[in-house]
Motif scaffolding. Structure first.
Motif, PDB file in Angstrom:
ATOM      1  N   GLN A   1     -17.682  -3.361  -2.377  1.00  0.00           N
ATOM      2  CA  GLN A   1     -17.522  -2.216  -1.663  1.00  0.00           C
ATOM      3  C   GLN A   1     -16.796  -2.931  -0.163  1.00  0.00           C
ATOM      4  OE1 GLN A   1     -16.872   1.459  -1.799  1.00  0.00           O
ATOM      5  NE2 GLN A   1     -15.534   1.000  -0.169  1.00  0.00           N
ATOM      6  N   GLY A   2     -17.750  -4.003  -0.231  1.00  0.00           N
ATOM      7  CA  GLY A   2     -17.112  -4.187   1.668  1.00  0.00           C
ATOM      8  C   GLY A   2     -16.309  -5.101   2.379  1.00  0.00           C
TER       9      GLY A   2
ATOM     10  N   LYS B   1     -16.830  -6.493 -14.048  1.00  0.00           N
ATOM     11  CA  LYS B   1     -17.312  -6.874 -12.991  1.00  0.00           C
ATOM     12  C   LYS B   1     -16.752  -5.640 -11.941  1.00  0.00           C
ATOM     13  CE  LYS B   1     -14.232 -11.390 -13.623  1.00  0.00           C
ATOM     14  NZ  LYS B   1     -12.952 -12.149 -12.856  1.00  0.00           N
ATOM     15  N   ALA B   2     -17.630  -5.805 -10.864  1.00  0.00           N
ATOM     16  CA  ALA B   2     -17.789  -4.731  -9.436  1.00  0.00           C
ATOM     17  C   ALA B   2     -16.081  -4.167  -9.217  1.00  0.00           C
ATOM     18  CB  ALA B   2     -18.501  -4.676  -8.784  1.00  0.00           C
ATOM     19  N   GLU B   3     -15.796  -2.473  -9.173  1.00  0.00           N
ATOM     20  CA  GLU B   3     -14.683  -2.381  -8.144  1.00  0.00           C
ATOM     21  C   GLU B   3     -14.771  -1.573  -7.593  1.00  0.00           C
ATOM     22  OE1 GLU B   3     -12.599  -0.739 -11.758  1.00  0.00           O
ATOM     23  OE2 GLU B   3     -11.911  -2.160 -12.498  1.00  0.00           O
ATOM     24  N   ALA B   4     -13.929  -1.558  -6.771  1.00  0.00           N
ATOM     25  CA  ALA B   4     -14.487  -0.520  -5.682  1.00  0.00           C
ATOM     26  C   ALA B   4     -12.710  -0.268  -4.144  1.00  0.00           C
ATOM     27  CB  ALA B   4     -15.341  -0.891  -4.377  1.00  0.00           C
ATOM     28  N   LYS B   5     -13.398   0.788  -3.914  1.00  0.00           N
ATOM     29  CA  LYS B   5     -11.848   1.316  -3.100  1.00  0.00           C
ATOM     30  C   LYS B   5     -11.655   2.207  -1.570  1.00  0.00           C
ATOM     31  CE  LYS B   5      -9.609   5.229  -4.647  1.00  0.00           C
ATOM     32  NZ  LYS B   5      -9.455   6.326  -5.101  1.00  0.00           N
ATOM     33  N   ALA B   6     -11.003   1.104  -1.313  1.00  0.00           N
ATOM     34  CA  ALA B   6     -11.084   2.173   0.242  1.00  0.00           C
ATOM     35  C   ALA B   6      -9.767   2.551   0.828  1.00  0.00           C
ATOM     36  CB  ALA B   6     -11.901   0.786   1.479  1.00  0.00           C
ATOM     37  N   THR B   7     -10.139   3.560   2.402  1.00  0.00           N
ATOM     38  CA  THR B   7      -9.042   4.189   2.824  1.00  0.00           C
ATOM     39  C   THR B   7      -8.920   3.640   4.320  1.00  0.00           C
ATOM     40  OG1 THR B   7      -8.415   5.828   0.823  1.00  0.00           O
ATOM     41  CG2 THR B   7      -7.517   6.040   3.113  1.00  0.00           C
TER      42      THR B   7
END
Length: 204
Positions: free
Chosen positions: A44-45, A137-143
């Motif tokens: 996430q970072g 594996k870890a997944e993340a999204k940011a806008t």
């Protein structure tokens, strides 16, 4: 009496082994959950950094077009035009945070709206108590949003020669930015862009 105690000890030993095995399993499970959570936070970072970097690069890239639109009185047209997300910058920041950029796209709109980045961490969970975790594996999204802070700019004929050459932006913060055509150079954008445009993360 002694034989009875020995028989109890023999029956208790398998129970003891099962209890130790259960505690070991729980310890491994807690460790796996903690590792997965840490990897998720790391991803996430990486996504946050990548989205912000892409948005900041986009702000830098459209500086010449923004300034060029002022004397032509086409600022509204420019702000409504689609733009390309600088995904190479997003990929660079994701890689710097041990993740890979998997998806990067803009959401065009008035005020050069949003850039969304999805990443995948490079380290797997790889826990012996979670089947398939060696490849998980870890997944993340940011806008990130690029928000125009100074709407409704006004143009004036500063020299009274019939040409609009002074542009005044009154920003939401109360700050007033004045730009003349003589000042419109690439170096000007570095001075005024952070006042005119706010770049920040937003909720999905």
């Amino acid at each position: 009496m002694i034989r009875f105690l020995r028989r109890d000890r023999g029956q208790a030993f398998p129970i003891y082994i099962m209890m130790v095995a259960g505690l070991l399993f729980l310890a491994l499970a807690f460790f796996a959950v903690g590792k997965a959570s840490a990897l998720r936070n790391g991803s996430q970072g990486a996504a946050d950094a990548a989205a912000l970097a892409a948005a900041q690069k986009a702000r830098d890239n459209f500086g010449p077009g923004f300034l060029g639109s002022l004397p032509l009185n086409t600022l509204d047209i420019f702000l409504n035009a689609p733009f390309a997300a600088p995904c190479a910058e997003a990929a660079r920041l994701a890689a710097a945070n041990e993740a890979d950029e998997k998806l990067c796209y803009p959401t065009p709109g008035y005020l050069r709206d949003r850039i969304t980045v999805e990443v995948e961490g490079r380290k797997p969970v790889d826990s012996p108590v979670i089947p398939g975790s060696e490849n998980r594996k870890a997944e993340a999204k940011a806008t990130a949003v690029i928000e125009f802070n100074c709407p409704n700019p006004k143009a004036f004929d500063f020299n009274s020669d019939g040409v609009q050459d002074l542009f005044v932006f009154t920003c939401r913060t109360g700050e007033i930015v004045k730009i003349t055509t003589a000042e419109i150079t690439p170096g000007l954008w570095e001075t005024v862009s952070r006042t005119l445009f706010d770049v920040r993360l937003v909720d999905q």
